[in-house]
Motif scaffolding. Sequence first.
Motif, mmCIF file in Angstrom:
data_model
loop_
_atom_site.group_PDB
_atom_site.id
_atom_site.type_symbol
_atom_site.label_atom_id
_atom_site.label_comp_id
_atom_site.label_asym_id
_atom_site.label_seq_id
_atom_site.Cartn_x
_atom_site.Cartn_y
_atom_site.Cartn_z
ATOM 1 N N VAL A 135 0.864 -1.079 -0.064
ATOM 2 C CA VAL A 135 0.125 0.218 -0.046
ATOM 3 C C VAL A 135 1.043 1.315 -0.049
ATOM 4 C CG1 VAL A 135 -1.865 1.224 1.369
ATOM 5 C CG2 VAL A 135 -1.915 -1.125 1.116
ATOM 6 N N GLY A 136 0.583 2.097 -0.758
ATOM 7 C CA GLY A 136 1.378 3.381 -0.896
ATOM 8 C C GLY A 136 0.581 4.597 -1.211
ATOM 9 N N THR A 137 1.020 5.605 -1.752
ATOM 10 C CA THR A 137 0.522 6.963 -2.186
ATOM 11 C C THR A 137 0.882 7.232 -3.580
ATOM 12 O OG1 THR A 137 0.896 7.559 0.241
ATOM 13 C CG2 THR A 137 0.231 9.226 -1.311
ATOM 14 N N PHE A 138 -0.078 7.814 -4.511
ATOM 15 C CA PHE A 138 0.208 8.388 -5.879
ATOM 16 C C PHE A 138 0.610 9.776 -5.467
ATOM 17 C CE2 PHE A 138 -2.999 5.036 -6.656
ATOM 18 C CZ PHE A 138 -2.476 4.410 -7.814
ATOM 19 N N PHE A 139 1.260 10.249 -6.183
ATOM 20 C CA PHE A 139 1.658 11.756 -6.031
ATOM 21 C C PHE A 139 1.672 12.271 -7.516
ATOM 22 C CE2 PHE A 139 3.683 10.485 -2.055
ATOM 23 C CZ PHE A 139 3.137 11.491 -1.429
ATOM 24 N N TRP A 140 0.988 13.471 -7.752
ATOM 25 C CA TRP A 140 0.935 14.156 -9.102
ATOM 26 C C TRP A 140 0.861 15.628 -9.181
ATOM 27 C CZ3 TRP A 140 -3.083 11.507 -6.832
ATOM 28 C CH2 TRP A 140 -4.327 12.236 -7.148
ATOM 29 N N GLN A 141 1.225 16.087 -10.239
ATOM 30 C CA GLN A 141 0.845 17.861 -10.128
ATOM 31 C C GLN A 141 -0.321 18.032 -11.177
ATOM 32 O OE1 GLN A 141 3.886 19.944 -12.164
ATOM 33 N NE2 GLN A 141 4.173 21.398 -10.519
ATOM 34 N N ASP A 142 -1.166 18.785 -10.602
ATOM 35 C CA ASP A 142 -2.418 19.087 -11.344
ATOM 36 C C ASP A 142 -2.413 20.171 -12.379
ATOM 37 O OD1 ASP A 142 -2.827 21.376 -9.888
ATOM 38 O OD2 ASP A 142 -4.526 20.629 -8.765
ATOM 39 N N PHE A 145 3.723 6.447 -8.425
ATOM 40 C CA PHE A 145 3.048 5.647 -6.861
ATOM 41 C C PHE A 145 4.426 5.323 -6.178
ATOM 42 C CE2 PHE A 145 2.214 1.427 -4.991
ATOM 43 C CZ PHE A 145 1.135 1.915 -4.018
ATOM 44 N N VAL A 146 4.085 5.682 -4.995
ATOM 45 C CA VAL A 146 5.283 5.607 -4.095
ATOM 46 C C VAL A 146 4.619 4.353 -3.038
ATOM 47 C CG1 VAL A 146 6.545 6.578 -2.497
ATOM 48 C CG2 VAL A 146 5.786 7.813 -4.383
ATOM 49 N N PRO A 147 5.209 2.965 -3.003
ATOM 50 C CA PRO A 147 4.675 2.098 -2.204
ATOM 51 C C PRO A 147 5.247 2.374 -0.833
ATOM 52 C CG PRO A 147 5.886 1.067 -4.050
ATOM 53 C CD PRO A 147 6.171 2.713 -4.060
ATOM 54 N N LYS A 148 4.486 2.238 0.452
ATOM 55 C CA LYS A 148 4.845 2.393 1.771
ATOM 56 C C LYS A 148 5.662 3.784 2.087
ATOM 57 C CE LYS A 148 7.055 -0.209 5.630
ATOM 58 N NZ LYS A 148 7.892 -1.222 6.096
ATOM 59 N N HIS A 149 4.926 4.719 1.390
ATOM 60 C CA HIS A 149 5.289 6.145 1.705
ATOM 61 C C HIS A 149 5.004 6.470 3.273
ATOM 62 C CE1 HIS A 149 5.571 10.482 1.531
ATOM 63 N NE2 HIS A 149 4.461 10.398 2.136
ATOM 64 N N HIS A 150 6.012 6.893 4.048
ATOM 65 C CA HIS A 150 6.065 7.246 5.281
ATOM 66 C C HIS A 150 6.959 8.345 5.792
ATOM 67 C CE1 HIS A 150 8.809 3.860 5.696
ATOM 68 N NE2 HIS A 150 9.101 4.341 6.614
ATOM 69 N N GLN A 151 6.824 8.812 6.881
ATOM 70 C CA GLN A 151 7.411 10.101 7.282
ATOM 71 C C GLN A 151 8.994 9.694 7.542
ATOM 72 O OE1 GLN A 151 6.236 11.623 10.970
ATOM 73 N NE2 GLN A 151 7.050 13.721 10.341
ATOM 74 N N ALA A 152 9.468 8.523 8.060
ATOM 75 C CA ALA A 152 10.902 8.185 8.350
ATOM 76 C C ALA A 152 11.513 7.969 7.050
ATOM 77 C CB ALA A 152 10.849 6.972 9.254
ATOM 78 N N ASP A 153 10.773 7.365 6.216
ATOM 79 C CA ASP A 153 11.469 7.115 4.764
ATOM 80 C C ASP A 153 10.352 7.452 3.717
ATOM 81 O OD1 ASP A 153 13.085 6.129 2.802
ATOM 82 O OD2 ASP A 153 13.428 4.402 3.593
ATOM 83 N N PRO A 154 10.391 8.480 3.126
ATOM 84 C CA PRO A 154 9.316 8.819 2.109
ATOM 85 C C PRO A 154 9.387 8.111 0.914
ATOM 86 C CG PRO A 154 10.394 10.699 2.881
ATOM 87 C CD PRO A 154 11.187 9.742 3.141
ATOM 88 N N LYS A 155 10.245 7.474 0.615
ATOM 89 C CA LYS A 155 10.487 6.591 -0.785
ATOM 90 C C LYS A 155 11.282 5.147 -0.492
ATOM 91 C CE LYS A 155 12.001 10.273 -2.978
ATOM 92 N NZ LYS A 155 12.645 10.931 -4.249
#
Length: 666
Positions: A158-165, A204-214
Amino acid sequence: MRLRHSLAAATAIAATFMSTSAWAEPAPAPVTASPSSSPLAGQPSAAPSKEAPPATPASSPSSRNTSATTPPASWSGSPDTPGPSPSTSGTPEDDPASATELEKFWTPERMAQAVPVEEDQLLPERKAGASRTKPDAARGKAVSGTSPSHTFEGIKEVGTFFWQDSDLKYRFCAGTVVPSPGKDLVLTAAHCFDSTDQTKKLVFVPKHHQADPKPYGVFPINVGQIYADPRYLRKGGDHDYTDLDFALLRTEPRSDGKKVQDVVGAIPIGYGTGFDHPRTRVIGYPWLPDDDGKYKPHQDPLDCTSPMKKFATASSGGWKGGTFSQIDCKGYVRGTSGGPFIIGGDHPQVIGVTGGWQTGGHSDDTSYSSYFDSDLKRIYDAAVAGKMPAPVVLPAASTWKHAKDIASGYFALGGPVSQDRMDMFVLWSDGELTIYRGADKGLNYFDKEIRVQKPNKLWADHAKQVVAGDFTGDNGSDLIVLWSDGEVTLYPSVDEHGFHGEKQIVAPNETWKHAEAMTAGRYGGNKWQDDLVVRWSDGELTVYQNTGTSLGKEIKVVNPNKLWTHAVEIGSGDYTQGDTWDLVVRWSDGELTCYDDFTGTGDTWGEHKWKAPNDLWEHAMLVTGGDFSDNPWPDDTLVRWSDGELSLYTEGNASGIGTEHQLVAP
């Protein structure tokens, strides 16, 4: 609602874990689901590699207390070798960008500036810095009996999508890697990426979290690789089709060439699993205030385990109601859209994503998901094939409950297939008349809806039955209508432009008021589909051969009798591929019978019991034969069920009705 073995509650295939690296750790033994648990076959199992994990940072959130609702540790798995650590420099560039460029662009600082999609932002009355303990200002009143949630590092699937609109704002939404042959699909909510969004630098960035964003790098998504139901993507579709709020995105490999599923594994999709799941895990990335009260992603996901239940609602405020999955977990504020609902312990399945019914929830403590059924499976199949999902023109089951009669014929001109398919003509209970143009399987067999006539009282109250055939011998299809006063009317050459004249075949009379069932086929008169078969209320069965602008030759096939009063539905088709067509009968006890080479004379035609008496087929309300598949024979059968489901059975023969294809789910 009827129960059917072919549509039983499904459980998707559990993941098979195996190594793809020569120096990887040994993989655990494969785990598979019960053979009866998933009728929707073809979903590959996950196959993550098992590379050496990186050292855990001293500030890792893994040291936090997660005892209350922490699921089995096996869900988080061992991480793969992290992706390259790009510099924090980088300037915006026009897409498409390479994986290396995107790794450089998506710095932790830019990720921290990302906000939820517009469809999932705080309402205007919620002021920056407002307390999370007052969710009624954001998404409605709080819900009692919610389960506690906690932040954690996340799980690798599970992770997060990031993009620029299009306004150059940075956006985010959650997603889950699911198994696929290309090892490249991520599941999320459709409202994250609807047709109004212009996405650039999408990753898509799997397991994005504060200590290690990528921790596993970034996986680019190219233009044209977002797969959602076309109905949802229409203008206003998020309001009109709230039950279709799911999408799949197809990723590209990261900069070292590795695919996302090979790197982090995948969680299988569970289709049709029902609503009652006492331990359902929900993961989401909340949009929370920092110490200064300014909103930005906290960058650690929330985790909660809570019972899932069914939520049903009527339409309200311009949003279409429906039935959804509901989970009550504390503090799932805006930003958690796209996050998964997971069941299954050591053999997990994702059975929902936060989205649906006003994009995911009416309060911070309630999350909804559109139900995972054949609609999602169709989107998944399209994503695997790399093709946009076919437009869906057939209405929902709630509408099909109002289909009063169905006829098969050649009504629409210029269809999408070289070998023309029959079209479906529908008489609705409100008097509307509609043609659905025949197409191939990839278009769900019908690709265009044509309204012949608007709802009206005359046809609603007085049109009892419609049958199609070539009664004028012009190779097109004509329509015969039986009216409530016993009148029988011919409408020649009906097409997408409507009616082209009307001819009274039988004037209003008492006898034809007792015609209970009708069909038309080629039953020995000539080469045209112009022989009308009628089952009367006293059990008599009659054929009118060579019917045209007047009734054809009358042949009494069966004298009045009690048995044939139980012939509820009769249909026509050429299932045995002879010169003479066959008659299909659905009996009141659920038996389904095919009488081949039905000439209407003598008793030499063969009888084939397609279905023994059964409760299921008692719910087949309309049965009509036609040519809807690849071969040139009218050996296919449309069935409208009592719960509104619409099925097409293709390539029937003397042995059976053929292969079932669900056109509309109940």
